[in-house]
Design an enzyme around this catalytic site. Structure first.
Site, mmCIF file in Angstrom:
data_model
loop_
_atom_site.group_PDB
_atom_site.id
_atom_site.type_symbol
_atom_site.label_atom_id
_atom_site.label_comp_id
_atom_site.label_asym_id
_atom_site.label_seq_id
_atom_site.Cartn_x
_atom_site.Cartn_y
_atom_site.Cartn_z
ATOM 1 N N GLU A 1 80.938 64.471 100.773
ATOM 2 C CA GLU A 1 81.271 65.234 101.982
ATOM 3 C C GLU A 1 80.828 66.692 101.905
ATOM 4 O O GLU A 1 80.290 67.237 102.875
ATOM 5 C CB GLU A 1 82.774 65.172 102.245
ATOM 6 C CG GLU A 1 83.272 63.832 102.767
ATOM 7 C CD GLU A 1 83.507 62.801 101.677
ATOM 8 O OE1 GLU A 1 83.324 63.129 100.481
ATOM 9 O OE2 GLU A 1 83.881 61.670 102.009
ATOM 10 N N HIS B 1 95.992 60.278 103.043
ATOM 11 C CA HIS B 1 95.175 59.798 104.157
ATOM 12 C C HIS B 1 95.827 60.029 105.517
ATOM 13 O O HIS B 1 95.433 59.412 106.496
ATOM 14 C CB HIS B 1 94.897 58.300 104.009
ATOM 15 C CG HIS B 1 93.817 57.963 103.035
ATOM 16 N ND1 HIS B 1 93.976 58.091 101.677
ATOM 17 C CD2 HIS B 1 92.561 57.496 103.209
ATOM 18 C CE1 HIS B 1 92.873 57.709 101.057
ATOM 19 N NE2 HIS B 1 91.986 57.343 101.959
HETATM 20 C C1 LIG Z 1 86.334 61.853 99.668
HETATM 21 C C2 LIG Z 1 86.463 60.507 100.246
HETATM 22 N N1 LIG Z 1 85.493 60.052 101.077
HETATM 23 C C3 LIG Z 1 85.577 58.812 101.605
HETATM 24 C C4 LIG Z 1 86.638 58.000 101.313
HETATM 25 C C5 LIG Z 1 86.722 56.593 101.910
HETATM 26 N N2 LIG Z 1 86.427 55.623 100.864
HETATM 27 C C6 LIG Z 1 87.413 55.061 100.161
HETATM 28 S S1 LIG Z 1 86.846 54.088 98.967
HETATM 29 C C7 LIG Z 1 85.242 54.369 99.380
HETATM 30 C C8 LIG Z 1 84.160 53.687 98.612
HETATM 31 C C9 LIG Z 1 84.146 54.056 97.181
HETATM 32 O O1 LIG Z 1 83.309 53.208 96.452
HETATM 33 P P1 LIG Z 1 83.223 53.208 94.874
HETATM 34 O O2 LIG Z 1 83.343 54.581 94.347
HETATM 35 O O3 LIG Z 1 82.006 52.446 94.498
HETATM 36 O O4 LIG Z 1 84.533 52.422 94.390
HETATM 37 P P2 LIG Z 1 84.954 50.909 94.694
HETATM 38 O O5 LIG Z 1 85.679 50.930 96.000
HETATM 39 O O6 LIG Z 1 83.747 50.069 94.705
HETATM 40 O O7 LIG Z 1 85.913 50.548 93.606
HETATM 41 C C10 LIG Z 1 85.178 55.231 100.463
HETATM 42 C C11 LIG Z 1 83.946 55.666 101.105
HETATM 43 C C12 LIG Z 1 87.649 58.525 100.476
HETATM 44 N N3 LIG Z 1 88.744 57.820 100.176
HETATM 45 N N4 LIG Z 1 87.531 59.755 99.947
#
Ligand SMILES: Cc1ncc(C[n+]2csc(CCOP(=O)(O)OP(=O)(O)O)c2C)c(N)n1
Ligand SMILES: [Mg+2]
Lengths: 343, 458
Positions: B191, B260
């Site tokens: 972000e 959130h």
């Molecule tokens: C700063 C932030 N941006 C976006 C999100 C929304 N979000 C939650 S999980 C996620 C994906 C994360 O993927 P990864 O790091 O690969 O972990 P996984 O879910 O595969 O375990 C996103 C975009 C968030 N929680 N925090």
């Protein structure tokens, strides 16, 4: 999928993973823990479907070997910290399934007394530091735990888990730099399950070999078959020893896979059913453990079924507890905002 | 014991869905993880996976059935060695209902908005006799972006999951298909970085729309929103401008926990150099988002996930654009002024209905724009009703209501018949537990209570 874990496993097939050194007791312990995590998550999915769990709920199914192997590599006092996909880490650290499940249902018997939910649980007693909802935020926090360990000279190592998606956040690299600069006892465990929500790693990362991400900071990295609990444990032992001996951080990239959608409401149209089934059928972390146990004749099918039954009973007790535990009292609404001042 | 397979809830807000099709048939052996059926919700088609193992003994709800309520038994599973005969007992037994559990029942605050209140769009901007089209808030936002992108090739959209996934909340549905990957860009989860790139691109002559998956994650990017976007025009002596829109869902969703669930209106409303918009219905979302994209300044555009699926009328005109900085009276009244914004407008209208039943005629003012505040509209209303209630989802301390109350006290002191009252979230991080969440967030009844209070009737 060029880098699916099944391919990674295939390339390693020449040196069969099943022959890594282990013992009967260790393998049965892995089997029990990994099955507990899987059955727990399946039950959580079911309770979500019944409306008993709400909001976001991220399941760990498919990734069990990562946390089980890392747990086997640490000592009492070492900490874990991760993001929102955290149920497996808590169970691995010995937190009570009842307390975790009751937090998922938002009840007083939950680890956060119902105030945190699936993404926000902690246990100072078991050295679990959360449970964080902001992608990447746990990485400097984990390095900070290591700073405290170093400062206090307590000999403990911080295991800081994050995803392939989180690996792109800027604060990860700020943390890498400081952790190396100051020689902090932290192991960065990247759980590369190939996807961040609907975005595959190829679509989000200019360098997809995440274990190389520490190179410009001088942090050694290793890529590990995260579907093989023994490979994880071995790499974990090396990394934890490195960190504990004062050599500073290490990065472990665990190649793994999540079977379910990102959270409960993800239709998962960004990958095919076949891709998921392929991993499930040919590269399942629990099947590996089971196959080794059977091969070595450490237990037969009937004995493993017995473990399965015990695990199901634990999970079903946790679910009962999580339904029966009452909601927090209204008087909890305004508590725990600030710590009381010590006179 | 035979196991009932129940219609699952696949999202935090799902109450019923279509059982689109079965992927297994009676007699099939099932192991956990197998895909059993496809279910359609308002947002997506999802697969239902088996949790228990056994043989699928009976399908109770056929494929293609619509409006199947969550928790309805849809099939029966027998464990190894169980007999079909065991079924009869189960079929007559009622399905376990989570509503009977101590929690969930009525705990969720969104049970309060089941019916979208009717708003008569009474903007002077709408020509007499204009046809109205019902559109969801989600699609109104999409239409606004699509129309502006068609009109100006400098406008582009970037953010997490906005392109191929069609938006985490499906707001950008269809945009990748129409405008291609150059103008609808999926970003990594970075972000701070992409907000900064957006600001730089605006300096460089483009008109970016930066979507935050939710505004909770924009906290990572706040430095660029405030230090880079809001202040540069001033710091450059008027040389530089930053035509950018930061948009996404703001405030609490449903049971998603403290990190959130935050309303950032007061945070951004504090900053000179920013325009801050927090609209409620489809017409405002469309008209104000189009205005925001055209505006030469940085705009923070705060949407609300819990109204994305609600449908409201949008005027069927070629180019529906609304002025930024103009509040609107969504319900005229004589006795008390309720000033609010975003989803709370719906609550204020519900409260006004309840108050009407008790003989209190409330006027509801929808601020629409948080910065600059349209104090003229608010003051004129208070001068008429002599009473003020503010309502917001954020914490009260240093909040929008605090600002309004101060401005009204300064600008209409002599007209007030009672001290202003503020309705807001309790001063605590938002709890996950259903009952605590409901207690913490303000609802229609809190507004009713405050309104009666300023009328000295409570
Ligand atoms: C700063 C932030 N941006 C976006 C999100 C929304 N979000 C939650 S999980 C996620 C994906 C994360 O993927 P990864 O790091 O690969 O972990 P996984 O879910 O595969 O375990 C996103 C975009 C968030 N929680 N925090
Ligand atoms: Mg991932």
């Amino acid at each position: 999928m060029a880098k699916s874990p099944s391919k990674a496993a295939a390339s390693k097939a020449a040196a069969p993973k099943n022959l890594k050194k282990t013992t009967k007791a260790e393998m049965l312990e892995f089997y029990q823990l990994m099955l507990l995590i899987r059955r727990f998550e399946e039950k959580a999915g079911q309770l979500y479907g019944m409306g008993l769990i709400a909001g976001f709920c991220h399941l760990y199914i498919g990734q069990e070997a990562v946390v089980a192997g890392m747990k086997a590599a640490i000592k009492d006092g070492d900490q874990m910290i991760t993001g929102y996909r955290d149920h497996g880490h808590m169970l691995a650290l010995g937190m009570e399934p009842t307390g975790v499940m009751a937090e998922l249902t938002g009840r007083i018997g939950g680890y956060s007394r119902g105030k945190g939910g699936s993404m926000h649980m902690f246990s100072v007693e078991k050295n679990f530091y959360g449970g964080h909802g902001i992608v990447g935020a746990q990485v400097p926090l984990g390095a900070g735990l290591a700073l405290a360990n170093d400062y206090l000279g307590n000999g403990s190592v911080s295991l800081t888990f994050f995803g392939d998606g989180a690996a792109n956040q800027g604060q990860v690299y700020e943390s890498f730099n400081m952790a190396k600069l100051w020689g902090l006892p932290v192991v960065f465990v990247i759980e590369n399950n190939q996807y961040a929500m609907g975005t595959s790693i190829e679509r989000a990362s200019s360098e997809t070999q995440l274990y190389k991400r520490g190179i410009s900071f001088g942090i050694p990295g290793e890529q590990v078959d995260g579907m093989d609990v023994l490979a994880v444990r071995e790499a974990g032992l090396r990394a934890v020893k490195h960190a504990r001996s004062g050599k500073g951080p290490m990065i472990l990239e665990m190649k793994t896979y999540r079977y379910r959608g990102h959270s409960m409401s993800d239709p998962a149209k960004y990958r095919t059913r076949e891709e998921v089934n392929d991993v499930r059928q040919h590269n399942d972390p629990i099947d590996y453990v089971k196959a080794r146990i059977i091969d070595e004749k450490w237990a037969d099918d009937a004995a493993l079924k017995e473990i399965d039954k015990e695990v199901r009973a634990i999970v079903s007790d946790a679910a009962d507890y999580a339904r029966e535990s009452p909601e927090p009292p209204a008087s909890d609404l305004m508590t725990d905002i600030l710590a009381p001042e010590v006179a | 014991m035979p196991t009932q397979i129940l219609m699952p809830a696949l999202s935090p807000t799902m109450e019923e869905g279509t059982l689109a099709k079965w992927l297994v048939k009676e007699g099939d052996t099932i192991s956990s993880g197998d895909v059993l059926a496809e279910i359609e919700t308002d947002k997506a088609t999802m697969e239902v996976e088996a949790v228990d193992e056994g043989v699928l003994a009976k399908i109770l709800i056929d494929g293609g059935s619509e409006n199947v309520a969550v928790n309805t038994p849809i099939a029966i599973l027998l464990e190894e060695g169980e007999e079909m005969g065991d079924l009869s007992a189960l079929e007559s037994a009622p399905a376990p209902s989570p509503a009977a559990e101590p929690a969930e029942a009525d705990a969720s605050p969104d049970t309060q908005t089941e019916v979208a209140p009717t708003i008569t769009v009474s903007d002077p901007a709408i020509p007499e006799g204009t046809a109205m089209v019902p559109v969801t808030v989600r699609d109104a936002l999409r239409d606004a972006m699509a129309e502006e992108m068609r009109a100006d090739d400098k406008v582009f959209l970037m953010g997490e999951e906005v392109a191929e996934y069609q938006g985490a909340y499906k707001v950008s549905r269809g945009l990748l298909e129409e405008f291609g990957p150059k103008r609808v860009i999926d970003t990594p989860i970075t972000e701070y970085g992409f907000a900064g790139l957006g600001v730089g691109a605006a300096f460089g002559g483009l008109k970016p729309i930066v979507e935050f998956m939710t505004f909770n994650f924009a906290m990572q990017a706040m430095d660029h929103i405030i230090n880079s976007a809001a202040k540069t025009r001033y710091m450059s002596g008027g040389q530089m401008s930053c035509p950018i829109v930061f948009r996404g869902p703001n405030a609490a969703a449903s049971r998603v926990g403290a990190q959130h669930s935050q309303d950032y209106a007061p945070w951004y409303g504090h900053v000179p150099g920013l325009l801050v918009i927090a609209p409620y219905d489809s017409a405002d979302c469309k008209g104000l988002l189009k205005a925001a994209i055209r505006n030469p300044n940085p705009v923070v555009f705060l949407e609300h996930e819990l109204v994305y699926g609600e449908t409201f009328d949008v005027p069927d005109v070629d180019d529906w654009v609304l002025p930024i900085g103009k509040a609107r009276i969504v319900r005229p009244g004589e006795d008390v002024t309720i000033v609010t914004y975003s989803r709370m407008v719906g609550y204020a209208l519900q409260a006004a209905e309840k108050l009407a039943a008790e003989g209190i005629d409330a006027e509801v003012v929808d601020l629409r724009t948080i910065r600059p505040l349209d104090m003229e509209t608010v003051l004129n209303s208070v001068k008429k009703t002599n009473r003020l209630v503010t309502a917001e989802e954020s914490w009260g301390c240093m909040g929008v209501g605090a600002e309004i109350a101060a401005a009204v006290t300064i600008g209409a002191f002599d007209y007030l018949d009672a001290p202003p009252a503020r309705v807001h979230q309790v001063e605590a991080p938002l709890a996950y537990a259903g009952n605590l969440e409901a207690m913490a967030l303000p609802g229609p009844d809190d507004i009713v209570k405050a309104a009666k209070g300023v009328c000295y009737l409570g």
